[in-house]
Design a protein around this motif. Structure first.
Motif, short mmCIF file in Angstrom:
data_model
loop_
_atom_site.label_atom_id
_atom_site.label_comp_id
_atom_site.label_asym_id
_atom_site.label_seq_id
_atom_site.Cartn_x
_atom_site.Cartn_y
_atom_site.Cartn_z
N VAL A 149 30.36 88.22 39.81
CA VAL A 149 29.67 86.82 39.76
C VAL A 149 28.09 87.40 40.00
CG1 VAL A 149 29.06 84.93 41.14
CG2 VAL A 149 31.47 85.19 40.69
N VAL A 150 27.79 88.20 40.89
CA VAL A 150 26.63 88.71 41.29
C VAL A 150 25.93 89.24 39.91
CG1 VAL A 150 25.15 90.22 42.45
CG2 VAL A 150 26.68 88.73 43.68
N LEU A 151 26.74 90.32 39.56
CA LEU A 151 26.15 91.24 38.30
C LEU A 151 26.20 90.28 36.92
CD1 LEU A 151 28.12 94.43 38.63
CD2 LEU A 151 25.91 93.89 39.33
N TRP A 152 26.89 89.45 36.61
CA TRP A 152 26.73 88.72 35.65
C TRP A 152 25.75 87.47 35.65
CZ3 TRP A 152 28.29 90.25 31.11
CH2 TRP A 152 29.12 91.20 31.01
N SER A 153 25.46 87.03 36.97
CA SER A 153 24.44 86.18 37.18
C SER A 153 23.05 86.81 37.10
CB SER A 153 24.49 85.46 38.68
OG SER A 153 25.56 84.94 38.81
N GLN A 154 23.04 88.17 37.33
CA GLN A 154 21.91 88.88 37.22
C GLN A 154 21.55 88.98 35.69
OE1 GLN A 154 22.09 92.41 39.34
NE2 GLN A 154 21.65 91.64 41.32
N ALA A 155 22.46 89.27 35.02
CA ALA A 155 22.49 89.38 33.48
C ALA A 155 22.07 87.98 32.79
CB ALA A 155 23.74 89.78 32.91
N LEU A 156 22.53 86.96 33.52
CA LEU A 156 22.29 85.52 32.74
C LEU A 156 20.79 85.19 33.16
CD1 LEU A 156 23.20 82.82 31.64
CD2 LEU A 156 23.79 82.14 34.02
N ALA A 157 20.24 85.50 34.37
CA ALA A 157 18.71 85.33 34.68
C ALA A 157 17.92 86.24 33.97
CB ALA A 157 18.59 85.84 36.27
N LEU A 167 16.95 80.50 18.68
CA LEU A 167 17.88 80.95 17.73
C LEU A 167 18.63 82.42 18.42
CD1 LEU A 167 19.16 80.73 15.11
CD2 LEU A 167 17.44 81.97 13.95
N ALA A 168 17.72 83.08 19.06
CA ALA A 168 17.98 84.30 19.60
C ALA A 168 18.75 84.31 20.78
CB ALA A 168 16.86 85.31 19.36
N GLY A 169 18.21 83.21 21.72
CA GLY A 169 18.58 83.47 23.07
C GLY A 169 19.85 82.44 23.43
N VAL A 170 19.82 81.46 22.72
CA VAL A 170 20.98 80.48 23.33
C VAL A 170 22.29 81.11 22.90
CG1 VAL A 170 22.02 78.21 22.63
CG2 VAL A 170 19.49 78.26 22.72
N PRO A 171 22.56 81.67 22.19
CA PRO A 171 23.98 82.30 22.10
C PRO A 171 24.13 83.27 23.11
CG PRO A 171 23.01 82.35 19.70
CD PRO A 171 22.00 82.04 20.70
N VAL A 172 23.14 84.34 23.51
CA VAL A 172 23.33 85.11 24.47
C VAL A 172 23.49 84.42 25.79
CG1 VAL A 172 22.34 87.03 25.63
CG2 VAL A 172 22.09 86.89 23.50
N VAL A 173 22.74 83.44 26.29
CA VAL A 173 22.68 82.69 27.42
C VAL A 173 24.04 81.89 27.36
CG1 VAL A 173 21.56 80.72 28.73
CG2 VAL A 173 20.19 82.61 27.74
N THR A 174 24.63 81.47 26.40
CA THR A 174 25.67 80.59 26.41
C THR A 174 26.92 81.63 26.76
OG1 THR A 174 25.15 79.17 24.79
CG2 THR A 174 27.36 79.40 25.00
N VAL A 175 27.08 82.71 26.21
CA VAL A 175 28.19 83.68 26.52
C VAL A 175 28.09 84.19 27.98
CG1 VAL A 175 28.83 86.03 25.90
CG2 VAL A 175 28.30 84.33 24.18
N LEU A 176 26.81 84.46 28.33
CA LEU A 176 26.56 84.94 29.82
C LEU A 176 27.02 83.77 30.85
CD1 LEU A 176 23.54 87.07 29.46
CD2 LEU A 176 25.80 87.73 29.94
N LEU A 212 29.50 81.22 30.42
CA LEU A 212 30.50 81.30 30.28
C LEU A 212 31.29 82.40 31.07
CD1 LEU A 212 31.22 79.94 26.57
CD2 LEU A 212 31.57 78.72 28.58
N THR A 213 30.63 83.68 30.75
CA THR A 213 31.27 84.79 31.70
C THR A 213 31.12 84.62 33.12
OG1 THR A 213 30.63 86.12 29.78
CG2 THR A 213 31.11 87.12 31.82
N VAL A 214 29.91 84.00 33.57
CA VAL A 214 29.72 83.65 35.14
C VAL A 214 30.67 82.77 35.37
CG1 VAL A 214 27.98 82.71 36.70
CG2 VAL A 214 27.24 84.37 35.12
N THR A 215 30.87 81.58 34.52
CA THR A 215 31.90 80.68 34.97
C THR A 215 33.24 81.14 35.15
OG1 THR A 215 30.41 78.91 33.80
CG2 THR A 215 32.74 78.26 34.26
N ASP A 216 33.78 81.99 34.15
CA ASP A 216 35.10 82.57 34.26
C ASP A 216 35.26 83.66 35.57
OD1 ASP A 216 37.69 83.48 33.16
OD2 ASP A 216 36.63 85.70 32.74
N GLN A 217 34.13 84.19 35.95
CA GLN A 217 34.08 84.98 37.39
C GLN A 217 34.21 83.89 38.44
OE1 GLN A 217 34.17 88.43 37.82
NE2 GLN A 217 34.91 88.13 35.59
#
Length: 107
Positions: A54-62, A82-91, A93-98
């Protein structure tokens, strides 16, 4: 075994005992006892080691959100979206999974 209580806020465990009315089916010789289970696999257990993710993926999301904001000021809004939304969305969802790993396992 299932959760008991309000939806998404379980307050206990509901255990059901049943009687077999048909011919039993052969099972493996390894019986399953609660003493052999990890704490995260017990009723209403959770995986506390997920805090690291949670902490590491949240840092990546930030970082990705900050990079998208920087890109919006440098490249323009459309290109940054166009470049940021897919990356922020995947990160996200990954934080939510954790975070879901921290919830009780019978929800």
């Amino acid at each position: 075994m299932t959760a008991d209580g309000a939806p998404f806020r379980p307050s206990g465990v509901l255990r059901v005992d049943a009687q077999l009315v048909s011919k039993p089916v052969a099972t493996p010789s390894r019986p399953l006892h609660s003493a052999g289970l990890e704490a995260s696999e017990e009723a209403m257990g959770n995986d506390l080691s997920a805090w690291i993710g949670v902490v590491l993926w949240s840092q990546a999301l930030a970082l990705a959100a900050a990079a998208t904001a920087w890109a919006a000021s440098t490249w323009g809004r459309a290109q940054a979206w166009l470049a940021g939304v897919p990356v922020v969305t995947v990160l996200g969802l990954t934080v939510t999974d954790q975070v879901a790993l921290l919830l009780p396992n019978l929800m």
